[in-house]
Design an enzyme around this catalytic site. Structure first.
Site, PDB file in Angstrom:
ATOM      1  CB  CYS A 160      35.136  37.545  42.498  1.00 12.42           C
ATOM      2  SG  CYS A 160      34.947  39.039  43.472  1.00 12.42           S
ATOM      3  CG  HIS A 176      38.729  34.559  43.644  1.00 17.48           C
ATOM      4  ND1 HIS A 176      37.716  35.433  43.990  1.00 17.48           N
ATOM      5  CD2 HIS A 176      38.688  33.581  44.590  1.00 17.48           C
ATOM      6  CE1 HIS A 176      37.099  35.006  45.078  1.00 17.48           C
ATOM      7  NE2 HIS A 176      37.674  33.883  45.462  1.00 17.48           N
TER       8      HIS A 176
END
Length: 586
Positions: free
Chosen positions: A81, A142
């Site tokens: 990610c 993130h």
């Protein structure tokens, strides 16, 4: 006279058609379109209908492909990610921005870590903002939050070109849902529990020995052991014991609105925010980046979709995400913006094969491709869906088999917005507009470099004159159990150490003939073997000469939990709030 009038009418009509064909499309291109970017989390390329899945229903994503362009060789710059999204936002390999890790922590672990997307990186949102776009991010970030204090927000979306942010500054985890096994640093937590129990047992033994006279020891020493043990326990349990409060939060711009977040209404809130953003900015131009929390574990799915798919909870979650895509596309139609919006759908990397609950598969399916999330070289970890739609400008029902990258979105949207790419740094992405419109037949990418953390695992060479797509693997993960196709029992495959195999000479595949990477070539079976390996070797040398040392954002220091950096809607450590209420209707 009638014949003369007919001839004049025909000439006028032909002239009008010629004018439209020559200038109409250009006019559409010259105007600044709205830009809508969908990015799924952990979705496998084999999970949606337009890529061959006939058992999970994804009619809205399939409609995008039917009305636009589908890429079959769309490649993430990283199989995890944080680095993949950094590359997507900046158009650069994550190793250039310091978002590639040399340790086992390959993604950000805490909202209260100090690592994140550096302030000197220029995102496509920043460049579009400079071109007059209103920019918004709904969903997962993130990429870090703070650097030195709990509210400096140096890594925050609003510090990277977004005018509006609503969503998770972190990512979903099992820890975000009650009664789910912990997902964050499970092995380390187990060791810490053991150490704490050993210390407790030692203190109890010393105390019992002192009381019974079997051990001659001073009470001060026992007190010292007790204090050290207590401090040790507090030092780790204060973070790992409250992950739901520290990581599972929602923010609107700089303010925390839910801590911890209530998963049962998160999807509705995200959808409401996306639709509202489009409505508020319908006079445009706008950039809306919808960064789904779906389909990452714990796969929390609303009751409307539970049990409706043929693939358990994972399939339910995919179908809910597709429904959300449809609702957002409907809002474009309602505002009359469909034909003036450049729309894109992709996943940040491949499906998570090791995500399981007993016999139930909780991760995605990567189709015919080997490997999955976390694997830097194998196709299943990096080959993702890539769908574009812009009615009247991009041809409908088109399939492109050329190698492309998620990094290409950066120069593509900057071009559409009339911006100029930064000249003071290497941009690894390429403008896709000529390829998408059919004006170019070949991708501009000759080589793509596939990293696992900061370690180069594989390289792809697009030999344009022959059509071959060579891929050399220098490092591959050791599957567990052998031949299983993933690293079951480990959570995710490692990038280095005893968990990988180094290949010299490298494993070589021709993806144009063997996309599943099932039959490695050798000098005995492929006459061009040595030539290809030398060519790729020289490309690696040239690529490495373009790299410059930068601070590692995912260093151990940067990823550990720092209480003074913790976003908090109260007075730390009393961090809990619910400012959303139940206004989730769209």
């Amino acid at each position: 006279v009638i014949l003369l009038c007919f001839r004049r009418y025909l000439l006028t009509a032909l002239t009008s058609c010629l004018f439209w064909n020559t200038f109409g499309s250009s006019a559409a291109m010259d105007s600044k379109p709205n830009i809508l970017l969908f990015l799924a989390d952990d979705l496998g390329i084999g999970d949606i209908g337009c890529y061959g899945n006939n058992t999970i229903r994804t009619p809205n994503i399939d409609r995008l492909a039917r009305e636009g362009v589908k890429l079959t060789q769309h490649i993430a710059a990283a199989p995890l990610c944080t680095p993949s999204r950094a590359a997507f936002l900046t158009g650069r390999y994550p190793i250039r921005s310091g978002m590639a890790s040399s340790n086992r922590y390959r993604a950000l672990q805490w909202n209260a870590g100090s690592g994140g997307l550096p302030a000197n990186e220029t995102t496509f949102a920043r460049l579009l903002q400079q071109q007059g776009y209103t920019t918004g991010l709904i969903g997962k970030w993130h990429q870090g939050v703070n650097c030195e204090s709990f509210n400096d927000h140096c890594h925050h979306p609003l510090n990277h070109g977004f005018d509006y942010f609503y969503g998770m500054p972190f990512t979903l985890l099992n820890n975000c849902q009650e009664n789910k096994p912990p997902e964050l640093d499970v092995a380390l937590q187990a060791k810490l529990w053991v150490y704490s129990q050993i210390i407790t047992l030692a203190v109890l033994t010393l105390t019992a020995g002192k009381l019974t006279g079997l051990i001659s020891i001073r009470w001060k020493i026992i007190a010292c052991f007790t204090l050290v043990g207590g401090l040790f326990f507090i030092s780790w349990y204060s973070s790992y014991g409250f992950v739901q409060y520290w990581n599972c939060i929602l923010m609107r711009n700089h303010d925390v609105t839910e801590q911890p977040m209530r998963l049962e209404r998160t999807a509705s809130l995200m959808l409401k925010e996306a639709v509202s953003f489009i409505k508020r900015n319908r006079h445009g131009p706008f950039l809306l980046f919808v960064s789904f929390l779906h389909v990452h574990t714990p796969l929390f799915t609303t009751a409307k979709f539970l049990g409706k798919s043929r693939h358990g909870l994972y399939g339910d979650n995919v179908e809910e995400m597709d429904w959300m895509v449809g609702k957002i596309l409907d809002s474009l139609d309602k505002e009359g913006l469909k034909n003036h919006t450049f729309t894109y759908f992709a996943s940040d990397h491949g499906g998570h094969l090791e995500a399981q609950d007993g016999s139930a598969q909780l991760g995605g399916w990567n189709g015919i491709y080997k490997g999955g999330k976390g694997m830097g070289g194998w196709e299943g970890g990096i080959r993702v869906p890539g769908v574009f739609r812009w009615p009247g400008v991009l041809p409908s029902g088109t399939v492109i088999d050329e190698p492309t990258s998620l990094m290409d979105i950066y120069p593509t949207v900057v071009h559409l917005a009339g911006g100029i790419l930064p000249q003071d740094r290497v941009i690894d992405g390429r403008n896709l507009v000529p390829l998408l419109r059919g004006r170019a037949q070949k991708s501009e990418h000759e080589f793509l470099f596939h990293y696992c953390g900061s370690y180069l695992h594989a390289v792809r060479w697009h030999q344009k004159d022959s059509g071959a797509i060579w891929k050399a693997h220098y490092v591959t993960p050791v599957f567990h159990p052998p031949g299983a196709g993933a690293c079951y029992g480990k959570g995710i495959c490692p990038c280095f150490g005893e968990g990988v195999t180094h290949h010299d000479p490298p494993l070589l595949f021709d993806l144009s003939q063997d996309p599943s990477e099932a039959k490695p070539l050798s000098a005995d079976t492929e006459p061009l073997f040595d030539t290809v390996i030398r060519k790729i070797g020289r490309a690696i040398e040239e690529h490495r000469r373009t790299l410059t040392p930068v601070p590692e954002q995912l260093s151990l220091y940067n990823v550990v939990w720092k209480p003074w950096l913790q976003p908090c809607c109260g007075t730390f450590p009393f961090c809990w709030c619910d400012k959303e209420g139940d206004s989730t209707q769209v």
